[in-house]
Design an enzyme around this catalytic site. Structure first.
Site, PDB file in Angstrom:
ATOM      1  N   TYR A 103       0.759  -1.111   0.014  1.00  0.00           N
ATOM      2  CA  TYR A 103       0.038  -0.202  -0.127  1.00  0.00           C
ATOM      3  C   TYR A 103       0.926   1.078   0.067  1.00  0.00           C
ATOM      4  O   TYR A 103       0.568   2.153  -0.702  1.00  0.00           O
ATOM      5  CB  TYR A 103      -0.888  -0.027   1.440  1.00  0.00           C
ATOM      6  CG  TYR A 103      -1.913   1.114   1.566  1.00  0.00           C
ATOM      7  CD1 TYR A 103      -2.806   1.375   0.859  1.00  0.00           C
ATOM      8  CD2 TYR A 103      -1.450   2.084   2.946  1.00  0.00           C
ATOM      9  CE1 TYR A 103      -3.492   2.635   1.329  1.00  0.00           C
ATOM     10  CE2 TYR A 103      -2.046   2.912   3.169  1.00  0.00           C
ATOM     11  CZ  TYR A 103      -3.174   3.291   2.424  1.00  0.00           C
ATOM     12  OH  TYR A 103      -3.858   4.559   2.827  1.00  0.00           O
ATOM     13  N   LYS A 134      -8.204  -6.829  21.196  1.00  0.00           N
ATOM     14  CA  LYS A 134      -7.007  -7.640  20.658  1.00  0.00           C
ATOM     15  C   LYS A 134      -5.771  -6.534  20.614  1.00  0.00           C
ATOM     16  O   LYS A 134      -5.741  -5.736  19.539  1.00  0.00           O
ATOM     17  CB  LYS A 134      -7.247  -8.294  19.356  1.00  0.00           C
ATOM     18  CG  LYS A 134      -8.164  -9.564  19.883  1.00  0.00           C
ATOM     19  CD  LYS A 134      -8.472 -10.385  18.612  1.00  0.00           C
ATOM     20  CE  LYS A 134      -9.444 -11.486  18.851  1.00  0.00           C
ATOM     21  NZ  LYS A 134     -10.198 -12.072  17.797  1.00  0.00           N
TER      22      LYS A 134
END
Ligand SMILES: NC(=O)c1ccc[n+]([C@@H]2O[C@H](COP(=O)([O-])OP(=O)(O)OC[C@H]3O[C@@H](n4cnc5c(N)ncnc54)[C@H](O)[C@@H]3O)[C@@H](O)[C@H]2O)c1
Ligand SMILES: O=C(O)[C@H]1O[C@H](OP(=O)(O)OP(=O)(O)OC[C@H]2O[C@@H](n3ccc(=O)[nH]c3=O)[C@H](O)[C@@H]2O)[C@H](O)[C@@H](O)[C@@H]1O
Length: 386
Positions: A182, A248
């Protein structure tokens, strides 16, 4: 709206803006701002319109004649050039921009961020149209400081971590770390836009957003996006909070980010739109250097804020650690720290961010709770019943 002037005191003329990716998170906020506070017209291009539905319906709203939605995939639609020609300015926001895709769908990521953006640059250049192109702070990659020993005092020296548009290098990991697909595609399109400016006189502005967050960012898995989808961190943590499950922390949550409220950032984009003489030819960092936290600190703050706005107590174990391989799969890597230097945007546009991290989380999580809590409860009770 009457009598609006630019930063140099000149009256602002009404313009038509071709906004590609208008149906996404940033696009939806930019459309809202343009319609409610300016006289400008928007040709909104996207494959989705859910996030701007409230701006398109009903046809009786006061700005109905100033926004047109065009459901177009820019990969393969000959109508794109016509729309760019009709507009005074094109803003390109279209991209695949969720990290979970960079290492798992690197081809789509590269095509979306480089190949699909090429015709937009070409049509603007050939037709003498101004372009505001959305890049990313990820083009900086890792900081120089990341390569120093952990205990080096130089790590505390801003020269080793503050990211400056005109002097910082772009530091990516090896090719097998596909996370950087990216950033690398965005860097190449930045270079192409810049070269079109230098060789062919394209009037351009490049925006490097630093973690803009707020309502309507991404999706809540299983509610308004795929159950197995992995959005960006704000939506991941919102989803965990809504489902009362631990947040998380990838690789211990040690990476650092600076978060900026979408509404502050949109003010900066509006200044770029309405002050072309000050914005053309520039690359701008747009972020909030005062809102730095580690991802662990973000999780702790979001847990506290969510308890406040939802009235629900926090769960006993609010966070758990997961490895990046388990969470994102093979080929993930991370930016260690992202502090934007604000000198250029300050000098050119006199812009500064305003909203603290606590305040922006309070308004964003109030929105998340109001929008999703009931739907999540229902989805969870269905799963339990089955
Ligand atoms: N949100 C951030 O903090 C952030 C940070 C850095 C860079 N950016 C950049 O800003 C831009 C917008 O980001 P966002 O957060 O609004 O993302 P988003 O995913 O919410 O919005 C992107 C929009 O582009 C549309 N799109 C993608 N490909 C398309 C195509 N081929 N044809 C038509 N439409 C297409 C999508 O449907 C989506 O609505 C992206 O270029 C992204 O890389 C955003
Ligand atoms: O927003 C930006 O400025 C840019 O950075 C983002 O990249 P990143 O900040 O790494 O993406 P997030 O998904 O927001 O993750 C931030 C951090 O949180 C961590 N994370 C994410 C999700 C989660 O559940 N837990 C968790 O610890 C990630 O590993 C990362 O360290 C995306 O690449 C783009 O949207 C954009 O170009």
């Amino acid at each position: 709206m009457a009598g609006r002037v630019d930063l140099d005191g000149n009256p602002i003329k009404q313009i038509t803006i071709c906004m590609i990716g208008a149906g996404g998170f940033i696009g939806s906020h930019l459309c809202e701002k343009l319609l409610s506070e300016t006289p400008h017209k928007v040709l909104a291009v996207d494959v989705y319109s859910d996030k701007i539905k409230h701006l398109l319906e009903p046809a009786t709203v006061t700005w109905a004649d100033r926004i047109q939605f065009h459901r177009i995939n820019i990969k393969n639609d000959s109508r794109l050039e016509g729309l760019i020609k009709m507009a005074d300015l094109t803003i390109n926001l279209a991209a695949i921009c969720t990290p979970a895709d960079y290492n798992t769908r690197p081809l789509d990521t590269i095509y979306s961020n480089f190949i699909d953006a090429l015709p937009v640059v070409k049509y603007c250049s050939e037709n003498g149209k101004r372009l505001i192109h959305f890049s990313t702070c990820e083009v900086y990659g890792k900081t120089i400081g990341a390569f120093l020993p952990k205990d080096s005092p130089l790590r505390q020296d801003p020269a080793y971590y503050v990211l400056k548009e005109d002097t910082s290098p772009c530091i990516f990991g090896p090719i097998e770390k596909q996370r950087w697909s990216y950033a690398c595609a965005k860097q190449l399109i930045e270079r192409l836009v810049y070269a079109e400016g230098a060789e062919n006189g394209l009037e351009f502005t490049i925006v490097r957003p630093f973690n803009w967050i707020g309502p309507r960012m991404d999706f809540i898995p299983g509610i308004d996006g795929p159950s197995e989808g992995v959005p960006r961190v704000l939506a991941c943590f919102s989803n965990n909070l809504l489902r009362r499950e631990p947040l998380k922390l990838v690789d211990g949550g040690e990476s650092q980010r600076t978060f900026i409220y979408i509404k502050d950032a949109i003010e900066a984009v509006l200044l770029m739109i309405e002050n072309p003489a000050r914005a053309n030819g520039h690359i701008f960092n747009v972020g909030n250097p005062n809102n730095e936290v580690t991802v662990r600190q973000l999780a702790e703050m979001m847990t506290k804020v969510y308890a406040k706005v939802s009235g629900e107590s926090s769960i006993e174990t609010p966070t758990i650690d997961v490895s990046s391989k388990e969470f994102y799969g093979e080929g993930y890597d991370d930016s260690d720290k992202r502090i934007p230097d604000m000198t250029i945007i300050n000098r050119q546009l006199g812009w500064n961010p305003k909203t603290s991290l606590w305040d922006l989380l309070e308004s964003t999580l109030t929105y998340q709770h109001r929008t999703y809590a009931e739907a999540v409860k229902q989805a969870m009770s269905k799963t339990t019943a089955n």
